[in-house]
Design a protein around this motif. Structure first.
Motif, mmCIF file in Angstrom:
data_model
loop_
_atom_site.group_PDB
_atom_site.id
_atom_site.type_symbol
_atom_site.label_atom_id
_atom_site.label_comp_id
_atom_site.label_asym_id
_atom_site.label_seq_id
_atom_site.Cartn_x
_atom_site.Cartn_y
_atom_site.Cartn_z
ATOM 1 N N GLY A 134 8.497 -7.397 -9.205
ATOM 2 C CA GLY A 134 9.734 -6.945 -9.822
ATOM 3 C C GLY A 134 10.908 -7.865 -9.697
ATOM 4 N N ALA A 135 10.705 -9.103 -9.226
ATOM 5 C CA ALA A 135 11.814 -10.048 -9.119
ATOM 6 C C ALA A 135 12.183 -10.576 -10.502
ATOM 7 C CB ALA A 135 11.449 -11.200 -8.193
ATOM 8 N N LEU A 136 13.430 -11.045 -10.616
ATOM 9 C CA LEU A 136 13.943 -11.621 -11.850
ATOM 10 C C LEU A 136 14.491 -13.011 -11.535
ATOM 11 C CD1 LEU A 136 14.886 -11.474 -14.833
ATOM 12 C CD2 LEU A 136 16.950 -10.300 -14.022
ATOM 13 N N ILE A 137 13.970 -14.030 -12.236
ATOM 14 C CA ILE A 137 14.366 -15.418 -11.997
ATOM 15 C C ILE A 137 15.135 -15.915 -13.217
ATOM 16 C CG2 ILE A 137 13.605 -17.698 -11.292
ATOM 17 C CD1 ILE A 137 12.778 -15.449 -9.367
ATOM 18 N N GLY A 138 16.419 -16.257 -13.018
ATOM 19 C CA GLY A 138 17.273 -16.677 -14.109
ATOM 20 C C GLY A 138 16.958 -18.072 -14.620
ATOM 21 N N LYS A 174 16.930 -10.940 -7.269
ATOM 22 C CA LYS A 174 17.441 -11.644 -8.439
ATOM 23 C C LYS A 174 17.858 -13.055 -8.022
ATOM 24 C CE LYS A 174 19.762 -7.540 -10.395
ATOM 25 N NZ LYS A 174 21.049 -7.058 -10.969
ATOM 26 N N VAL A 175 17.465 -14.031 -8.830
ATOM 27 C CA VAL A 175 17.888 -15.413 -8.608
ATOM 28 C C VAL A 175 18.715 -15.832 -9.811
ATOM 29 C CG1 VAL A 175 17.140 -17.797 -8.299
ATOM 30 C CG2 VAL A 175 15.867 -15.933 -7.196
ATOM 31 N N GLY A 176 19.969 -16.232 -9.572
ATOM 32 C CA GLY A 176 20.886 -16.568 -10.646
ATOM 33 C C GLY A 176 20.524 -17.838 -11.383
ATOM 34 N N ALA A 177 20.959 -17.911 -12.634
ATOM 35 C CA ALA A 177 20.703 -19.075 -13.472
ATOM 36 C C ALA A 177 21.238 -20.344 -12.828
ATOM 37 C CB ALA A 177 21.350 -18.879 -14.837
#
Length: 282
Positions: free
Chosen positions: A214-218, A234-237
């Protein structure tokens, strides 16, 4: 050719417990027929890519082979390789269906299954990697390398055949994505373009990131080393991550540091790219 025909015939039989796959296949065929009726110039495309096939597995195998074939390994030869992988490991087909469903649910620019199946390079590249992964673990290293190379050449996506990829994954756009040999990407993860899951130098062994469920990688994030991106993180752009990220935590910057409140839920599914404090969009 007889062996190829037998392989395609075997692919017409959906694997056990494949109600989700069968339902998706029915929807895909319906969307292909609708597209053909609205634009008859696409009839040949829809027939060859979807409607002439007896199952989702057959159509998927043909799509991978069609996209990755070249003068070194033509479409029929590659189709035989792909079909063998899908027959031997039906999870590849199941995971591909889950990936398509995830794209439909998460991508605001797309409300169907047909478009990502035909045109989204992140989707096709991931399915090709699943085939290369099977080859890698069945002592067909050079064939796995061939498939990896073709995926990189055609789609600009470079995922090592040994990398472990879960299901319900969305590789949005896909361009410039690099995932190293010992990386793990679990279920329900979304990764945007130009992301690297890489090592930090010439170290050997287990040296690549582990991205939990469920992680989100920018876009443009670089995650380096044998570190863990926790569940729901979450990892920012544009961030450069060189240390592990706790579950349900957002990180941004170079080097990336935690920011905002700890959140709940799985942003890899919800695609929630905002932070409550301070406001930030990844």
């Amino acid at each position: 050719m007889a062996g190829l025909n037998r392989s395609l015939s075997d692919l017409s039989k959906e694997p056990p417990l494949s109600s989700d796959v069968s339902g998706l296949w029915e929807a895909l065929c319906g969307e292909a027929m609708d597209a053909s009726s609205k634009d008859p110039s696409l009839t040949r495309t829809m027939n060859s890519a979807v409607l002439y096939h007896a199952s989702f597995a057959q159509a998927l195998a043909q799509r991978i082979a069609f996209k990755l074939a070249n003068h070194d390994l033509d479409q029929d030869e590659l189709l035989s390789v792909v079909a063998q992988a899908l027959i031997s490991n039906p999870d590849i087909v199941d995971h591909a269906a889950a990936d398509l469903a995830a794209i439909k649910e998460r991508d605001p620019s797309n409300a169907e299954i047909l478009t990502p199946f035909l045109y989204f390079k992140g989707f096709v590249a991931l399915q090709g990697q699943r085939v290369a992964h099977w080859l890698w673990h069945h002592d067909r290293i050079h064939m796995a390398r061939h498939v990896q190379s073709r995926i990189s050449e055609v789609f600009g996506v470079d995922i090592h055949p040994a990398a472990k990829m879960g299901k319900s994954i969305m590789l949005d756009h896909g361009s410039g994505l690099v995932i190293g040999e010992t990386a793990i990407v679990e279920d329900d993860v979304s990764i945007l373009q130009n992301v690297t899951l890489g090592g930090t130098g010439k170290e050997s062994g287990d040296r690549h990131p582990k991205v939990r469920r469920g992680a989100l990688i920018g876009a443009g994030a670089k995650i380096l080393g044998n570190i863990e991106i926790g569940m729901g993180a979450k990892v920012g752009a544009g961030s450069v991550v060189v240390g592990s990220v706790a579950p349900y935590t957002s990180v941004v910057g170079i080097p990336a540091t935690p920011t905002g409140r700890r959140h709940s839920g799985l942003p890899g599914i919800t695609m929630d790219q905002t932070l409550a404090e301070p406001e930030y969009i990844i």
